[in-house]
Scaffold this active site. Sequence first.
Site, mmCIF file in Angstrom:
data_model
loop_
_atom_site.group_PDB
_atom_site.id
_atom_site.type_symbol
_atom_site.label_atom_id
_atom_site.label_comp_id
_atom_site.label_asym_id
_atom_site.label_seq_id
_atom_site.Cartn_x
_atom_site.Cartn_y
_atom_site.Cartn_z
ATOM 1 N N ARG A 98 -10.462 0.927 -1.406
ATOM 2 C CA ARG A 98 -11.208 0.117 -2.256
ATOM 3 C C ARG A 98 -12.010 -0.930 -1.355
ATOM 4 O O ARG A 98 -11.409 -1.590 -0.561
ATOM 5 C CB ARG A 98 -10.558 -0.909 -3.297
ATOM 6 C CG ARG A 98 -10.475 0.171 -4.698
ATOM 7 C CD ARG A 98 -10.028 -0.876 -5.727
ATOM 8 N NE ARG A 98 -8.899 -1.802 -5.312
ATOM 9 C CZ ARG A 98 -8.794 -2.930 -6.010
ATOM 10 N NH1 ARG A 98 -9.547 -3.320 -6.893
ATOM 11 N NH2 ARG A 98 -7.864 -3.950 -5.466
ATOM 12 N N SER A 165 -1.211 -1.364 2.917
ATOM 13 C CA SER A 165 -0.008 -1.267 2.028
ATOM 14 C C SER A 165 1.166 -0.367 2.729
ATOM 15 O O SER A 165 1.527 0.671 2.136
ATOM 16 C CB SER A 165 -0.297 -1.209 0.742
ATOM 17 O OG SER A 165 -1.104 -2.226 0.130
ATOM 18 N N ASP A 218 -0.079 -5.073 -0.046
ATOM 19 C CA ASP A 218 -0.406 -5.248 -1.450
ATOM 20 C C ASP A 218 0.609 -6.154 -2.403
ATOM 21 O O ASP A 218 0.207 -6.873 -3.178
ATOM 22 C CB ASP A 218 -0.385 -3.925 -2.063
ATOM 23 C CG ASP A 218 0.905 -2.790 -1.830
ATOM 24 O OD1 ASP A 218 1.708 -3.338 -1.229
ATOM 25 O OD2 ASP A 218 0.514 -1.712 -2.600
HETATM 26 C C1 GLC Z 1 5.164 1.473 0.374
HETATM 27 C C2 GLC Z 1 4.719 0.666 1.343
HETATM 28 C C3 GLC Z 1 4.526 -0.746 1.232
HETATM 29 C C4 GLC Z 1 3.665 -0.989 -0.015
HETATM 30 C C5 GLC Z 1 4.405 -0.214 -1.087
HETATM 31 C C6 GLC Z 1 3.668 -0.381 -2.401
HETATM 32 O O1 GLC Z 1 6.478 1.158 0.040
HETATM 33 O O2 GLC Z 1 5.377 0.997 2.612
HETATM 34 O O3 GLC Z 1 3.905 -1.501 2.349
HETATM 35 O O4 GLC Z 1 4.004 -2.336 -0.441
HETATM 36 O O5 GLC Z 1 4.235 1.137 -0.769
HETATM 37 O O6 GLC Z 1 2.424 0.274 -2.290
#
Ligand code: GLC
Length: 500
Positions: A98, A165, A218
């Site tokens: 996004r 993320s 995130d």
């Molecule tokens: C996975 C990633 C983490 C993220 C999570 C939710 O666990 O390693 O960084 O926050 O997914 O998206």
Amino acid sequence: MSPVPKPHESVEPLVASLPTPADLPDYARKTLEAIAPGFKLTDDRLREITHSFLHDFELGLSKYGEPMAMIPTYVTGVPNGKETGTFLALDLGGTNLRVCEVKLLGNHKFELRQQKYKVSDTLKTGEAVALFNYMADSVDAFLTERASIDPNQQNEDLLLGFTFSFPVEQTALARGELLTWTKGFSAKNAVGHDVGQLLQDAFDRRHMHVKCVAIVNDTVGTLMTRAYTGGDCLLGSIFGTGTNGAYVEDISRIPKLAGHPAVANGGKMVINCEWGAFNNTAGLRTVLPSTPFDNKLDRESINVRKQAFEKFISGMYQGEILRNILLTLVDHQPPILFKGESSATLNKHYGLDTAVMSDVENAQTLADVRTAVSAGLGLPLESVSDLDAWIVRWAAEMVATRAAKLSGAAVAAILVQTRHARLQGYGDPAEPIKTPGVMHVGVDGSMVEFYPHFEERLRSALRALVGEEAEKATKIGMAKDGSGVGAALCALQAMKQLTA
Ligand code: GLC
């Protein structure tokens, strides 16, 4: 619908929400009864898991290189809602990419323009440089087609917060190395590299006037957004394709940061737990109740023995656990499901989307469950009997209940870690518990947003773990658009640090 049978005593859950059909043959009943205990989480087991979580928190805060990474984010406070400014945000982490333009209005409100771009499997698994080029191209396209700000009219670079993320070991707000990929990504030549730099290089190759000033997980974005819109937040967590949480820790309780110039003045720092990796060391201290269906999923995954906790609870994996169960029942002799008939969806690795489980659990009557099973598994309606429908519902409920309860253990661990609650059955903590008041938890992700009964099941675990008073004081609220708004808030913090 079949008449209500006499309650089944020996094994729980067999089953919760729809009555057990009277015509469940004995051999089928016995097989289900053999499977069910593996998914059951007693309150004691949940407490043990939460206790172990706290142990892994401790380890991750003291040393680098631990499976539960407890990553310092260099975000030193949460917003109060008065922040203003316009920033770009780029968000990579789940199904889509996004790009957003976020205008913080300073009254707990924001305006957002955004565009989603598809990330193909080729990009996820190819060369990292191609993935980062694609991201830069998407930002470029967004600036041309959607943004209100015109980069060519600006004297200075546009500031961008990068919600990435995945586990990134940060050394500063805008600097950090990717520790490992998760959630089905495996692009080459990214692990061990600075992802802020990879993105900046891609912008620079295109001579774009965009500067990446913050890398944001995130969960951190969710925490920041909830604090910005709601005034307070203790934990930001994601229950979606993956799962993870971020919370505010006292710097004095992060031994691995000792001596770092950025923390000379003490204070607080947001920690990205990376709790999806909890219990990765399975075999040494296995506390998660693995079933053969989980083991199969893990063995066939691209990150064997990694993201152990995530594989129990996130949206990426639950459909696959269910698929493993259903295939065992299809292949049973004599067949327990669909008269031994399978389908392309059932035969395909990751073919069963967790959204199908959601539809199955949302259905109110057995007839509706049949329709959902037939549509979701790609089987003709006449191949799905009432009994088949009931069994699929039973299995979905069992997998999803375990997931939501384990999610409750993660939330409980944060309440205990931040001294807002006490873990029941583990004696009094050394430090007094803060008077709870209201504890705000910001959440985002498809599981918590769409999966039926997710919060209710999570709360039942929370109650068992921290008691009713603390559970009631916990307010769980969606932090919509957390990734975009959170990235903007971190970019703002970076800007303040740059100009300080
Ligand atoms: C996975 C990633 C983490 C993220 C999570 C939710 O666990 O390693 O960084 O926050 O997914 O998206």
